[in-house]
Design an enzyme around this catalytic site. Structure first.
Site, PDB file in Angstrom:
ATOM      1  N   CYS A   1       0.736  -1.224   0.026  1.00 27.79           N
ATOM      2  CA  CYS A   1       0.014   0.122   0.079  1.00 27.79           C
ATOM      3  C   CYS A   1       0.676   1.406   0.018  1.00 27.79           C
ATOM      4  O   CYS A   1       0.332   2.477  -0.198  1.00 27.79           O
ATOM      5  CB  CYS A   1      -0.891   0.054   1.366  1.00 27.79           C
ATOM      6  SG  CYS A   1      -2.218  -1.087   1.063  1.00 27.79           S
TER       7      CYS A   1
HETATM    8  N1  CO8 Z   1     -20.451  -9.238   8.094  1.00 22.29           N
HETATM    9  C1  CO8 Z   1     -20.604  -9.522   9.345  1.00 22.29           C
HETATM   10  N2  CO8 Z   1     -19.731  -9.929  10.403  1.00 22.29           N
HETATM   11  C2  CO8 Z   1     -18.646  -9.981  10.079  1.00 22.29           C
HETATM   12  C3  CO8 Z   1     -18.163  -9.575   8.818  1.00 22.29           C
HETATM   13  C4  CO8 Z   1     -18.818  -9.537   7.751  1.00 22.29           C
HETATM   14  N3  CO8 Z   1     -18.519  -9.112   6.596  1.00 22.29           N
HETATM   15  N4  CO8 Z   1     -16.881  -9.861   8.878  1.00 22.29           N
HETATM   16  C5  CO8 Z   1     -16.354 -10.163   9.867  1.00 22.29           C
HETATM   17  N5  CO8 Z   1     -17.469 -10.042  10.905  1.00 22.29           N
HETATM   18  C6  CO8 Z   1     -17.536 -10.211  12.329  1.00 22.29           C
HETATM   19  C7  CO8 Z   1     -16.405 -11.019  12.815  1.00 22.29           C
HETATM   20  O1  CO8 Z   1     -16.642 -12.436  12.819  1.00 22.29           O
HETATM   21  C8  CO8 Z   1     -16.441 -10.594  14.359  1.00 22.29           C
HETATM   22  O2  CO8 Z   1     -17.323 -11.333  15.256  1.00 22.29           O
HETATM   23  P1  CO8 Z   1     -16.933 -11.897  16.580  1.00 22.29           P
HETATM   24  O3  CO8 Z   1     -16.773 -10.433  17.330  1.00 22.29           O
HETATM   25  O4  CO8 Z   1     -18.240 -12.454  17.032  1.00 22.29           O
HETATM   26  O5  CO8 Z   1     -15.709 -12.700  16.674  1.00 22.29           O
HETATM   27  C9  CO8 Z   1     -16.884  -9.102  14.302  1.00 22.29           C
HETATM   28  O6  CO8 Z   1     -17.371  -9.137  13.114  1.00 22.29           O
HETATM   29  C10 CO8 Z   1     -15.868  -8.216  14.042  1.00 22.29           C
HETATM   30  O7  CO8 Z   1     -14.618  -8.696  13.142  1.00 22.29           O
HETATM   31  P2  CO8 Z   1     -13.041  -8.020  13.207  1.00 22.29           P
HETATM   32  O8  CO8 Z   1     -12.798  -7.970  14.483  1.00 22.29           O
HETATM   33  O9  CO8 Z   1     -12.364  -8.402  12.148  1.00 22.29           O
HETATM   34  O10 CO8 Z   1     -13.771  -6.317  12.696  1.00 22.29           O
HETATM   35  P3  CO8 Z   1     -13.070  -5.177  12.810  1.00 22.29           P
HETATM   36  O11 CO8 Z   1     -13.888  -4.272  13.443  1.00 22.29           O
HETATM   37  O12 CO8 Z   1     -11.576  -5.058  13.169  1.00 22.29           O
HETATM   38  O13 CO8 Z   1     -12.983  -4.617  11.145  1.00 22.29           O
HETATM   39  C11 CO8 Z   1     -11.612  -4.376   9.232  1.00 22.29           C
HETATM   40  C12 CO8 Z   1     -12.252  -5.509   9.976  1.00 22.29           C
HETATM   41  C13 CO8 Z   1     -12.572  -3.609   8.441  1.00 22.29           C
HETATM   42  C14 CO8 Z   1     -10.433  -5.277   8.394  1.00 22.29           C
HETATM   43  C15 CO8 Z   1     -10.549  -3.570  10.263  1.00 22.29           C
HETATM   44  O14 CO8 Z   1      -9.825  -4.402  11.123  1.00 22.29           O
HETATM   45  C16 CO8 Z   1      -9.559  -2.808   9.404  1.00 22.29           C
HETATM   46  O15 CO8 Z   1      -9.810  -2.249   8.364  1.00 22.29           O
HETATM   47  N6  CO8 Z   1      -8.230  -2.856   9.812  1.00 22.29           N
HETATM   48  C17 CO8 Z   1      -7.046  -2.007   9.317  1.00 22.29           C
HETATM   49  C18 CO8 Z   1      -6.622  -3.033   8.216  1.00 22.29           C
HETATM   50  C19 CO8 Z   1      -5.662  -2.309   7.247  1.00 22.29           C
HETATM   51  O16 CO8 Z   1      -5.608  -1.177   7.255  1.00 22.29           O
HETATM   52  N7  CO8 Z   1      -5.018  -2.971   6.473  1.00 22.29           N
HETATM   53  C20 CO8 Z   1      -4.170  -2.726   5.379  1.00 22.29           C
HETATM   54  C21 CO8 Z   1      -4.389  -3.819   4.296  1.00 22.29           C
HETATM   55  S1  CO8 Z   1      -4.016  -3.059   2.837  1.00 22.29           S
HETATM   56  C22 CO8 Z   1      -2.252  -3.208   2.560  1.00 22.29           C
HETATM   57  O17 CO8 Z   1      -1.471  -2.681   3.340  1.00 22.29           O
HETATM   58  C23 CO8 Z   1      -2.123  -3.450   0.948  1.00 22.29           C
HETATM   59  C24 CO8 Z   1      -1.739  -4.768   1.258  1.00 22.29           C
HETATM   60  C25 CO8 Z   1      -1.548  -5.489  -0.312  1.00 22.29           C
HETATM   61  C26 CO8 Z   1      -2.779  -5.043  -1.174  1.00 22.29           C
HETATM   62  C27 CO8 Z   1      -3.191  -6.124  -1.935  1.00 22.29           C
HETATM   63  C28 CO8 Z   1      -4.440  -5.865  -2.643  1.00 22.29           C
HETATM   64  C29 CO8 Z   1      -5.593  -6.668  -2.775  1.00 22.29           C
END
Ligand code: CO8
Length: 374
Positions: free
Chosen positions: A156
């Site tokens: 990224c």
């Molecule tokens: N629908 C409903 N519920 C869901 C879903 C869904 N789609 N997904 C997860 N849940 C549930 C989970 O099971 C969990 O349930 P429980 O609490 O019962 O266990 C609950 O919702 C919460 O799940 P999470 O803890 O996973 O959710 P978050 O609040 O943490 O949100 C995010 C998830 C949005 C992914 C968040 O953590 C985030 O954005 N973090 C930052 C990530 C980031 O910045 N990453 C950068 C990566 S990109 C990069 O660097 C480039 C890499 C290379 C790129 C490649 C291109 C493809």
């Protein structure tokens, strides 16, 4: 030494869009198919049932409302769940070169340049469609630029690292004008069958022209200073690579051969890295955070950006101080902060300061301090 400046930017946005609702309908149909197919194993407890996804969760967790993709039908087909991009013959333009050129033409137009004025092309992206020859060299040939081209990948952060490389080359005089492009076909790299991440990414291409300030034909953004940092982490990882065929079972469809992340950990660990990078970069260049008219941040998560903006400025930023494009494009990897810059910089006036910052896998983070001139 020469003063480097950004004189043009371009964004190519693929035509097809997918709303959260459409995405969730396809995912849920896939989950139902999966659960029916594996009913006996689920009953026996050897396979986990796939719960439904939710558009409400996606928006609340990420701030994303829709995304653009190169091919919608393939990845929304519950029995397929990945894009359908027909292979191209070796003598046809590659798909990454093609979309990069669309963005590049807009950036060159804005800078008032012809392709032949460019003497270096950098293709900086999270993924490259082949190992070699470099996409940048193909772009050089298709566009008709001079000089040389090379590819680079810092996930990224590829665009800000690319700006640093380009600005340093222009500063020392080794080249006069650089075209830095970020074609990001993230849909090819995302596991659309994984509920935890199926909503995260979109496709786009961006381009930036960096040249000597003295050559600028119109308003420009002088690159005052750049800074890049990296710190190894496995929390965003993809194990695909050229050694895949050397491993037993290596050609199977393995989950770790696509984008994987520990989203919560990334969130927690990357925010302080970015805050420290921006704060120390500004201080070392003799600026206060309040001197910044705008922050163009990497577009991964709205809450993450709100938190970084608040930490850097010491107060909640006004929406115009820290524009988000995430709601429309989703995470487009290295292109995100460049889209934010390209679409939200024309209103700045002579002397205004702004900062582009990207962050992601590696971990990596890049900061670029810019000053608007005229
Ligand atoms: N629908 C409903 N519920 C869901 C879903 C869904 N789609 N997904 C997860 N849940 C549930 C989970 O099971 C969990 O349930 P429980 O609490 O019962 O266990 C609950 O919702 C919460 O799940 P999470 O803890 O996973 O959710 P978050 O609040 O943490 O949100 C995010 C998830 C949005 C992914 C968040 O953590 C985030 O954005 N973090 C930052 C990530 C980031 O910045 N990453 C950068 C990566 S990109 C990069 O660097 C480039 C890499 C290379 C790129 C490649 C291109 C493809």
């Amino acid at each position: 030494m020469y003063q480097p400046a950004i004189t043009g930017t371009g964004v190519f946005t693929p035509e097809e869009t997918i709303t959260n609702d459409e995405l969730v309908v396809a995912y849920n149909a896939h989950a139902d198919l999966f659960n029916a197919e594996h009913a006996a194993e689920i009953e026996a407890g050897t396979v986990k049932a796939k719960p439904h996804s939710s558009a409400e969760f996606i928006f609340n967790a990420s701030g994303i409302e829709r995304r653009n993709v190169m091919n919608k039908s393939g990845l929304l087909d519950p029995a397929r769940m990945y894009p359908e991009l027909p292979p191209r013959a070796d003598d046809e333009p590659g798909i990454m070169a093609e979309i990069a050129i669309k963005a590049a033409k807009i950036a060159l137009d804005e800078a008032g340049l012809e392709a032949s004025d460019i003497d270096a092309v950098i293709c900086a992206a999270s993924n490259h469609e082949r190992a070699y020859p470099a996409i940048a060299v193909e772009i050089q040939q298709l566009l008709g630029t001079g000089g040389f081209g090379f590819d680079m990948n810092v996930a990224c952060s590829s665009a800000t690292f690319g700006i640093q490389v380009a600005a340093d080359m222009v500063r020392t005089g080794s080249v006069r004008r650089v075209l830095m492009v970020n074609p990001e076909i993230c849909s090819g790299h995302l596991e659309w069958r994984d509920r935890d991440c199926h909503f995260i990414f979109g496709d786009v291409a961006t381009a930036v022209v960096i040249e000597r300030a003295e050559d600028a034909k119109g308003p420009r953004f002088d690159v005052i200073s750049t800074r890049c940092v990296t710190q190894f982490s496995n929390n965003i990882r993809n194990n695909n690579g050229f050694l895949r065929r050397t491993r037993d079972g290596g050609m199977e469809d393995r989950r770790d051969m696509l984008f994987m992340q520990e989203g919560r950990r990334v969130f927690k660990q990357v925010v302080p890295i970015v805050n420290e990078l921006i704060t120390s970069h500004l201080a070392d260049e003799g600026f206060e955070a309040d001197n910044l008219k705008r922050l163009w941040l990497h577009q991964a998560n709205k809450t993450m950006n709100d938190l970084i903006g608040k930490k850097v400025l010491g107060r909640t930023p006004e929406p115009h101080e820290q524009p988000n494009i995430l709601q429309d494009y989703a995470n487009t990897s290295s292109a995100g902060s460049i889209i934010a810059f390209s679409q939200n910089s024309a209103d700045l006036v002579d002397g205004d300061l702004g900062l582009i910052c990207s962050f992601g896998a590696g971990y990596s983070a890049g900061s670029v301090i810019l000053r608007r001139v005229a």
